[in-house]
Design an enzyme around this catalytic site. Structure first.
Site, short mmCIF file in Angstrom:
data_model
loop_
_atom_site.label_atom_id
_atom_site.label_comp_id
_atom_site.label_asym_id
_atom_site.label_seq_id
_atom_site.Cartn_x
_atom_site.Cartn_y
_atom_site.Cartn_z
CG HIS A 414 11.29 102.58 30.24
ND1 HIS A 414 10.94 103.73 30.90
CD2 HIS A 414 11.42 102.93 28.93
CE1 HIS A 414 10.85 104.73 30.05
NE2 HIS A 414 11.15 104.28 28.84
CG ASP A 418 8.80 107.80 33.90
OD1 ASP A 418 8.44 106.67 33.53
OD2 ASP A 418 8.12 108.54 34.64
#
Length: 447
Positions: A414, A418
């Site tokens: 992450h 995204d």
């Protein structure tokens, strides 16, 4: 005069390798060996390497236990050559002389505890005065002595294994066997003196509070490497997992048609189609075919697509790599996939087969369940998880129809990827698998 002792050091077992873990010893102290004898197996970067005896003779010392990590160049084992051994060709491999081997080298990336070394300079057993001799023929166990600094224990493998189960440090026991060797009787005597009982932990006893203590199993070898890598990946990578379902009905029909039309070719599973889809998908999102060095805050993207395939083997989970998937057709992907996974399962994978992946697939096949949360193969940024395929009712055109459905459970780093990127990537793969003809249509040339 006895033959000169040859101390063999751990060789360089691979380019850039600084240390290796002892997986297993194939010999014990006192065993006769030839130059064709395998003395030990060591593990480095998930590749197991056999180490052979350099000369014929008798094993005099083993420097370490299974699970110990030694630096390249550390003392590894010692052989006293026989009459036909080449005692004079020692070079950098060892030391000549009739003395006991020196204490193993301590300078290593992962220091080896002194208590893990098999052989030490001889410690004579103290004499037992006649007045203190036991009335039975059994030898008396000497009182515990404080070992000299750096002292190590001499014991047979069976004694060492039993001591490990009992939680006894052999360096605290003075052996009464030949050359100070610790025997089973010495171990029993030590336990009796400390208020214990000469018994193994796995012997049941309803009156013993330790009977339910469980069985302690050391985690070593490939399993320890897997644990280390997964710990790094889980602790350093903030994972985001995205799950979507894929209608595999058309692809399954295509697979069956290809098998009928090309019986001379290897049967193509779902994975080559998925790998082809991933090649097309990362062309649109190159930051997913990448590795991230979080120490340097550096993302490296790759034009070549090297796909790792998480593969279950008898030794544990290994990730062989299919390289340059973007250059292969479907049959070539299937053939190379079969080769590297079979090599991993049988232990014949080359070093290049096990390194250099840029993105990974993990699949449990028919056992895949509905959803998984795969852990990223560090330092990559994405892993695609394949769940089991099953026929499910799907609402199409105002009616339920049976369709072959499969879920993809995929995880991403992450810090780099995204949520929108995750969804875009997986849905691109989904579209390609649901309409498999698109896998073989070249993209339009951009003007």
């Amino acid at each position: 005069m006895s033959s000169a002792l040859r101390v063999v050091r751990l060789p360089d077992v691979g380019e850039g390798v600084a240390e290796a873990e002892i997986v297993s010893w194939h010999v014990a102290v006192g065993d006769a060996v030839t130059s064709d004898s395998v003395v030990a197996e060591v593990l480095t970067d998930k590749a197991t390497v056999e180490i052979y005896a350099p000369v014929a003779g008798t094993v005099d010392a083993l420097y370490g236990l299974a699970g110990d990590v030694l630096a390249v160049g550390s003392d590894f084992f010692a052989i006293r050559p026989g009459s036909d051994g080449d005692a004079g060709d020692d070079g950098d491999d060892g030391d000549d002389g009739d003395e006991s081997p020196a204490t193993p080298v301590a300078a290593s990336a992962t220091p080896v505890a002194a208590s893990s070394v098999h052989v030490a300079p001889e410690v004579p057993a103290p004499p037992v005065p006649p007045s203190q001799a036991p009335p039975t023929p059994a030898p008396a166990s000497p009182a515990p002595a404080t070992p000299a600094p750096g002292a190590v224990a001499v014991a047979a493998p069976a004694v060492r294994e039993r001591a490990r189960r009992l939680g006894v440090d052999l360096t605290t026991i003075v052996g009464t066997g030949p050359s100070g060797r610790v025997t089973h009787a010495d171990l029993d005597g030590s336990i009796q003196r400390t208020g214990g009982r000469p018994r193994d932990r796995d012997v049941s006893d309803s009156n013993d509070s330790t009977a339910d203590a469980g069985t302690r199993v050391p985690v070593i070898g490939l399993r320890r490497r897997i644990a280390e890598r997964l710990t790094i990946a889980s602790s350093r990578i903030p994972h985001i997992t995205y799950v979507d379902e894929v209608d595999m009905t058309q692809l399954e029909q295509l697979r069956n048609s290809l098998a009928s039309a090309h019986p001379d070719q290897p049967r193509v599973t779902v994975l080559p189609f998925l790998m082809r889809a991933m090649v097309l998908a990362v062309a649109d999102q190159p930051q997913l075919n990448a590795t991230f060095d979080d120490d340097e805050d550096m993302l490296t993207t790759f034009d070549a697509v090297h796909i790792g395939i998480a593969t279950q083997t008898p030794a544990g989970l290994i990730v062989p790599v299919v390289r340059n998937v973007e250059t292969m057709d479907l049959w070539e992907i299937a053939s190379e996939l079969s080769r590297v996974t079979e090599a991993a399962r049988t232990g014949f994978a080359r070093r290049d087969d096990l390194t250099g992946s840029t993105i990974t697939i993990t699949s449990l096949g028919a056992l895949g369940g509905l959803v998984t949360t795969p852990i990223i193969n560090h330092p990559e940024v994405a892993i695609i998880g394949v769940n089991k395929m099953q026929t499910r009712p799907v609402w199409i055109d105002n009616a339920f129809v049976p369709r072959r459905m499969m879920n993809l459970s995929s995880s991403f780093d992450h810090r780099i990827v995204d949520g929108w990127d995750c969804a875009t990537f997986v849905q691109r793969i989904k579209k390609l698998l649901e309409e498999p003809a698109m896998l073989f249509v070249p993209p339009p040339t951009r003007m």
